[in-house]
Design an enzyme around this catalytic site. Structure first.
Site, PDB file in Angstrom:
ATOM      1  N   SER A  22      -2.415   5.581  -0.499  1.00  0.00           N
ATOM      2  CA  SER A  22      -1.890   5.150  -1.792  1.00  0.00           C
ATOM      3  C   SER A  22      -1.237   3.785  -1.634  1.00  0.00           C
ATOM      4  O   SER A  22      -1.131   3.257  -0.530  1.00  0.00           O
ATOM      5  CB  SER A  22      -0.879   6.163  -2.326  1.00  0.00           C
ATOM      6  OG  SER A  22       0.337   6.036  -1.607  1.00  0.00           O
ATOM      7  N   LYS A  23      -0.820   3.251  -2.765  1.00  0.00           N
ATOM      8  CA  LYS A  23      -0.277   1.890  -2.806  1.00  0.00           C
ATOM      9  C   LYS A  23       0.848   1.682  -1.780  1.00  0.00           C
ATOM     10  O   LYS A  23       0.978   0.600  -1.215  1.00  0.00           O
ATOM     11  CB  LYS A  23       0.235   1.628  -4.231  1.00  0.00           C
ATOM     12  CG  LYS A  23       0.483   0.170  -4.554  1.00  0.00           C
ATOM     13  CD  LYS A  23      -0.783  -0.616  -4.746  1.00  0.00           C
ATOM     14  CE  LYS A  23      -0.535  -2.087  -4.504  1.00  0.00           C
ATOM     15  NZ  LYS A  23      -1.743  -2.870  -4.274  1.00  0.00           N
ATOM     16  N   ARG A  24       1.630   2.735  -1.556  1.00  0.00           N
ATOM     17  CA  ARG A  24       2.752   2.515  -0.627  1.00  0.00           C
ATOM     18  C   ARG A  24       2.278   2.292   0.810  1.00  0.00           C
ATOM     19  O   ARG A  24       3.041   1.861   1.678  1.00  0.00           O
ATOM     20  CB  ARG A  24       3.778   3.645  -0.735  1.00  0.00           C
ATOM     21  CG  ARG A  24       3.416   4.899  -0.054  1.00  0.00           C
ATOM     22  CD  ARG A  24       4.207   6.085  -0.541  1.00  0.00           C
ATOM     23  NE  ARG A  24       3.316   7.230  -0.583  1.00  0.00           N
ATOM     24  CZ  ARG A  24       2.996   7.941   0.470  1.00  0.00           C
ATOM     25  NH1 ARG A  24       3.480   7.632   1.645  1.00  0.00           N
ATOM     26  NH2 ARG A  24       2.165   8.954   0.363  1.00  0.00           N
ATOM     27  N   HIS A  25       1.008   2.574   1.084  1.00  0.00           N
ATOM     28  CA  HIS A  25       0.471   2.274   2.421  1.00  0.00           C
ATOM     29  C   HIS A  25       0.009   0.836   2.531  1.00  0.00           C
ATOM     30  O   HIS A  25      -0.481   0.407   3.560  1.00  0.00           O
ATOM     31  CB  HIS A  25      -0.713   3.195   2.733  1.00  0.00           C
ATOM     32  CG  HIS A  25      -0.332   4.621   2.882  1.00  0.00           C
ATOM     33  ND1 HIS A  25      -0.784   5.592   2.033  1.00  0.00           N
ATOM     34  CD2 HIS A  25       0.463   5.249   3.784  1.00  0.00           C
ATOM     35  CE1 HIS A  25      -0.284   6.765   2.404  1.00  0.00           C
ATOM     36  NE2 HIS A  25       0.474   6.577   3.457  1.00  0.00           N
ATOM     37  N   GLY A  26       0.122   0.079   1.441  1.00  0.00           N
ATOM     38  CA  GLY A  26      -0.337  -1.314   1.471  1.00  0.00           C
ATOM     39  C   GLY A  26      -1.453  -1.517   0.471  1.00  0.00           C
ATOM     40  O   GLY A  26      -1.630  -0.720  -0.451  1.00  0.00           O
TER      41      GLY A  26
END
Ligand code: GLU
Length: 484
Positions: free
Chosen positions: A250-254
């Site tokens: 997801s976005k929080r992984h980059g």
């Protein structure tokens, strides 16, 4: 009744497809799916088709289609033939539903939403399956009211459906768990599930490689294949990609969009290599060329557990690909990177200098920004604007040392060996070490203290430019003695 369907098509040529829904950019997972399909087809002299699944009119946008096409172009995943729009095939999809209706393999269902809800309530209260069983499945046409209806397929009632999946193995579904799926809505529009099957059949798709979030759909799609008597394609449902923490990417992984990686400066070849390794392996091979991937890629090498995204690995592979990419290709891709990241293009002079510098800097760069950073000395023009550390390295002692060195360099043959000999002799004569000379030279030639090798820079810059920069440093820059 057991319905095991052979997992091979009759077409001798492999045909794969990538079928993205145009609701956003090309996601990393989508890019990997596209790559797997591309590798599988191209490695077998087959065809790789592109179908835009744009039936969801509210969520599909032309911008998203453009972004997907751009992402694929960046990755070099060229497709055969025209891009197919699923929405445009609606009439054909409906035609298939009507054919099934005419053949008695589908039926008109007049149940209203309220009736379906009431059915479910009652089933729940009785502790029975809430799968809707339409009273119209076997109703005689003369009992049909003049009212809106949907067309439902007659799903098999008993036995099992087996999906012979190349990655997941045989996946068995009990047919009493399948409902009579709607094929045509009451306004006559076909449903997505029908569109996928008709398109895959009409496009001659032999192998469907896609995310395992579609595995559940496969059972329902199988019902349509069987009703139409069509060959079922080989299915390979690949596990999704997870972040380094093991959770769904997801976005929080980059960054999630393939093109964000272009804007970050990863070379497409590195990205392809990395994406190929995300969930597929060939022995212990990490680094490989496109030619090797095309030769090696197969469905057997796809793992069953989710792959983890690892930026360090991407960087490492990217660096290895940079090192083996021919200079001209690297230069072209670097220009595309500058455009994609909204930076100004190199001037003609800079380009000429960049090409000269490439052989000396590409072996250590991992990304394009890294490559440009390492080639900085060749891209800047006189007079340089040295940074603080470079200025410090240019105190008055070092400036006079550079001034003394100038005549010797003027007389040297401009070859690496001779330059090395000249600088070493100069250092010896001054009873100092070459290291002491290197700092001020770096500062003079690049305006920085961290640079490629002094000799490499001299060769790339040539005699005149080298001497001019040394002269500037010896005479013209603000004094390094004043640097804080
Ligand atoms: N349109 C689907 C998606 O973007 C893919 C459907 C398929 O591959 O069958 O996830």
């Amino acid at each position: 009744m057991s319905e095991t369907v052979p997992a091979t098509g009759t077409s001798p040529q492999v045909v794969t497809r990538f079928a993205p829904s145009p609701t956003g950019f090309l996601h990393i997972g989508g890019a990997r799916t596209a790559l797997f399909n591309w590798l599988y087809a191209r490695g077998r002299g087959g065809k790789f088709l592109l179908r835009i699944e744009d039936t969801d009119r509210a969520r599909s946008t032309p911008e998203a289609t453009a972004a997907i096409l751009q992402g694929m172009a960046w990755l070099g995943l060229d497709h055969d033939g025209e891009v197919v729009s699923q929405f445009e095939g609606a009439e054909r999809h409906a035609e298939v539903a009507l054919q099934l209706l005419a053949e008695g393999k589908a039926y008109k269902c007049f149940s209203t939403q309220e009736e379906i809800a009431a059915f479910r309530e009652a089933a729940k209260a009785e502790g029975k399956s809430t799968l809707f069983r339409s009273p119209w499945r076997d109703a005689a046409p003369d009992t049909h009211p003049d009212a809106p209806f949907v067309v439902r397929i007659k799903a098999p009632l008993d036995g099992t459906t087996v999906i012979a999946d190349e990655v997941q193995g045989d996946v068995t579904i009990r047919n009493d768990q399948l409902d009579d799926m709607v094929l045509l809505r009451s306004d006559g529009t076909p449903v997505y599930m029908l569109a996928v099957v008709v398109d895959d059949h009409d496009m001659g798709v032999t192998h469907v490689i896609r995310g395992d979030d579609h595995l559940n759909n496969a059972a329902r799609q199988m019902t349509i294949y069987q009703a139409m008597g069509w060959d079922v394609p080989v299915w390979a449902h690949i596990p999704l990609i997870h972040g380094p923490d093991g959770k769904k990417l997801s976005k929080r992984h980059g960054a999630l969009g393939a093109q964000e990686y272009q804007a970050m400066g990863y070379p497409a070849a590195g990205m392809r290599n990395y994406l190929a390794r995300l969930g597929w392996s060939h022995g212990d091979d990490e680094f490989f060329t496109d030619a090797q991937a095309l030769e090696w890629f197969d469905l057997d090498g796809i793992g069953k557990s989710p792959a983890r995204f690892d930026l360090k690995k991407l960087e490492n592979l990217s660096g290895q690909h940079m090192a083996i990419t021919p200079d001209a290709a690297l230069q072209k891709e670097c220009a595309a990177y500058l455009g994609a990241s909204g930076q100004p293009a190199l001037t003609d002079d800079q380009n000429a200098a960049f090409v000269q510098a490439l052989p000396f800097v590409k072996e250590r760069a991992k990304t394009f920004p890294d490559l440009i950073e390492k080639a900085h000395f060749a891209l800047v023009e006189r007079p340089l604007a040295p940074d603080d550390k470079a200025l410090k390295a240019l105190d008055s002692d070092n400036r006079s040392m550079l001034a003394e060195l100038t005549p010797q360099l003027r007389n040297a043959n401009w070859s690496r060996d001779e330059l090395e000999a000249t600088l070493n002799t100069f250092a010896e004569d001054r009873e100092t070490k070459f290291g002491k000379l290197a700092g001020p030279l770096r500062a003079a030639l690049a305006g920085r203290t961290v640079t490629p090798s002094v000799f490499d820079m001299m060769i790339v810059l040539g005699r005149d430019e080298t001497l001019a920069r040394i002269k500037d440093a010896a005479e013209a820059f603000p004094s390094g003695d004043d640097a804080a």
